[in-house]
Design an enzyme around this catalytic site. Structure first.
Site, PDB file in Angstrom:
ATOM      1  N   ARG A   1       0.846  -1.205   0.000  1.00 49.38           N
ATOM      2  CA  ARG A   1       0.000   0.000   0.000  1.00 49.38           C
ATOM      3  C   ARG A   1       0.877   1.249   0.000  1.00 49.38           C
ATOM      4  O   ARG A   1       0.592   2.225  -0.683  1.00 49.38           O
ATOM      5  CB  ARG A   1      -0.922  -0.040   1.221  1.00 49.38           C
ATOM      6  CG  ARG A   1      -2.206   0.740   1.086  1.00 49.38           C
ATOM      7  CD  ARG A   1      -3.056   0.590   2.331  1.00 49.38           C
ATOM      8  NE  ARG A   1      -3.695  -0.714   2.409  1.00 49.38           N
ATOM      9  CZ  ARG A   1      -4.865  -0.996   1.846  1.00 49.38           C
ATOM     10  NH1 ARG A   1      -5.490  -0.086   1.147  1.00 49.38           N
ATOM     11  NH2 ARG A   1      -5.397  -2.183   1.968  1.00 49.38           N
TER      12      ARG A   1
ATOM     13  N   HIS B   1     -18.992  10.168   0.826  1.00 49.01           N
ATOM     14  CA  HIS B   1     -19.246   8.883   1.462  1.00 49.01           C
ATOM     15  C   HIS B   1     -20.745   8.635   1.487  1.00 49.01           C
ATOM     16  O   HIS B   1     -21.516   9.543   1.843  1.00 49.01           O
ATOM     17  CB  HIS B   1     -18.675   8.848   2.884  1.00 49.01           C
ATOM     18  CG  HIS B   1     -18.896   7.550   3.588  1.00 49.01           C
ATOM     19  ND1 HIS B   1     -18.150   6.419   3.325  1.00 49.01           N
ATOM     20  CD2 HIS B   1     -19.804   7.202   4.522  1.00 49.01           C
ATOM     21  CE1 HIS B   1     -18.593   5.433   4.086  1.00 49.01           C
ATOM     22  NE2 HIS B   1     -19.584   5.866   4.807  1.00 49.01           N
TER      23      HIS B   1
ATOM     24  N   ASP C   1     -12.972   7.397   6.862  1.00 52.86           N
ATOM     25  CA  ASP C   1     -14.303   8.015   6.894  1.00 52.86           C
ATOM     26  C   ASP C   1     -14.567   8.729   8.209  1.00 52.86           C
ATOM     27  O   ASP C   1     -15.721   8.920   8.600  1.00 52.86           O
ATOM     28  CB  ASP C   1     -15.394   6.971   6.626  1.00 52.86           C
ATOM     29  CG  ASP C   1     -15.151   6.254   5.316  1.00 52.86           C
ATOM     30  OD1 ASP C   1     -15.471   5.066   5.226  1.00 52.86           O
ATOM     31  OD2 ASP C   1     -14.603   6.880   4.392  1.00 52.86           O
TER      32      ASP C   1
END
Ligand SMILES: Nc1nc2c(c(=O)[nH]1)N[C@@H](CN(C=O)c1ccc(C(=O)N[C@@H](CCC(=O)O)C(=O)O)cc1)CN2
Ligand SMILES: NCC(=O)N[C@@H]1O[C@H](COP(=O)([O-])[O-])[C@@H](O)[C@H]1O
Length: 246
Positions: free
Chosen positions: A85, A129, A165
């Protein structure tokens, strides 16, 4: 009137440079309907800037076609080609910085970003979102809301932070869930609201009105509540009209 402090013909031929358009890079992974809403807002001079590049981690993202059809540089950076990542995010930073953005927009970008990436762009990265945060962080938000039997659902535009989030919310819009709703019908209702509030939030950011100041989102210098501003459908439509009138 007294003589000016400069030879009066100094400004005779002065042509101010056009303000540099504020530059937006959009990250996607899929269909790109939110990207299309941003492209359409730009076309109506309602975005407050210019989308200079679209980057997808998925080569088959339909949003890439939307970008190319709009004459926007469309780049594929497949995450599967990187060993970690961190390596992917390092490559993504380089591609993004080549476009010198004022704002990075996550429009259905389905990768969790590393702290290094987030902190490189902290305060100038917005995400859409599909829930009324802080409810339903993560994935499969519509199915979870239906399964829980909640009556209200919606979408949130928030600043991206390390916490998935969990960043300060700028703007939300709600939808009612009815007994007839399916995951598909609920997704469609929520996305219709996303396509309204995301361009508005992006425009407010590019105009310098919406900012991340410390741990809070602020609007015109005033800290917003943890759930940001709640925009009704009528408010959003009026705001867009106002953007047209401005
Ligand atoms: N550090 C942060 N990264 C990201 C944020 C954030 O707020 N902080 N927002 C997300 C967007 N997002 C929901 O809005 C989200 C995207 C992806 C995932 C996720 O679990 N991704 C998996 C892969 C899932 C898949 O490929 O289908 C993963 O990355 O392993 C959760 C939430 C963007 N990133
Ligand atoms: N957790 C991230 C997430 O689920 N984001 C959601 O992905 C969809 C992308 O649609 P689009 O590609 O048509 O804009 C949007 O509904 C967005 O809220």
């Amino acid at each position: 009137m007294s003589e000016p402090g400069y030879p009066s013909d100094t400004l005779k031929d002065f042509t101010p440079e056009p303000a540099e358009a504020r530059r937006v890079v959009v990250l996607i992974s899929g269909s790109g309907s939110n990207l299309q809403a941003l492209i359409d807002a730009q076309a109506h001079d309602e975005l407050g800037g210019e989308i200079v590049a679209v980057i997808s981690n998925q080569a088959d993202a339909y949003g890439l076609k939307r970008a190319r059809d709009a004459g926007i540089d469309a780049v594929v950076l497949p995450h599967r080609e990187y060993d970690s990542r961190e390596a992917y995010d390092g490559a993504l930073i380089k591609v993004i910085e080549r476009h010198e953005p004022d704002l990075i927009v996550l429009a259905g970008f389905m990768r969790i970003l590393t702290p290094r990436f987030v902190n490189r762009f902290l305060g100038r990265m917005l995400n859409i979102h599909p829930s009324l945060l802080p409810a339903y962080q993560g994935l499969h938000t519509h199915a979870r809301a239906l399964s829980d039997g909640v009556a209200e659902h919606g979408c949130s535009v928030h600043f991206v932070t390390e916490e998935l989030d969990g960043g300060p919310v700028a703007l939300q819009a709600e939808v009612a869930i009815t007994p007839e709703d399916t995951e598909e019908s609920l997704k469609a209702k929520v996305q219709a609201r996303e396509h309204l509030i995301f361009p508005i939030a992006v425009c407010w950011y590019l105009e310098g009105r919406l900012r991340l100041e410390g741990d809070a989102a602020t609007m015109d210098g005033t800290p917003l509540p943890p759930t940001g501003m709640r925009l009704s459908h009528a408010d959003a439509a009026e705001e867009l009209d106002e953007e047209i009138d401005d």
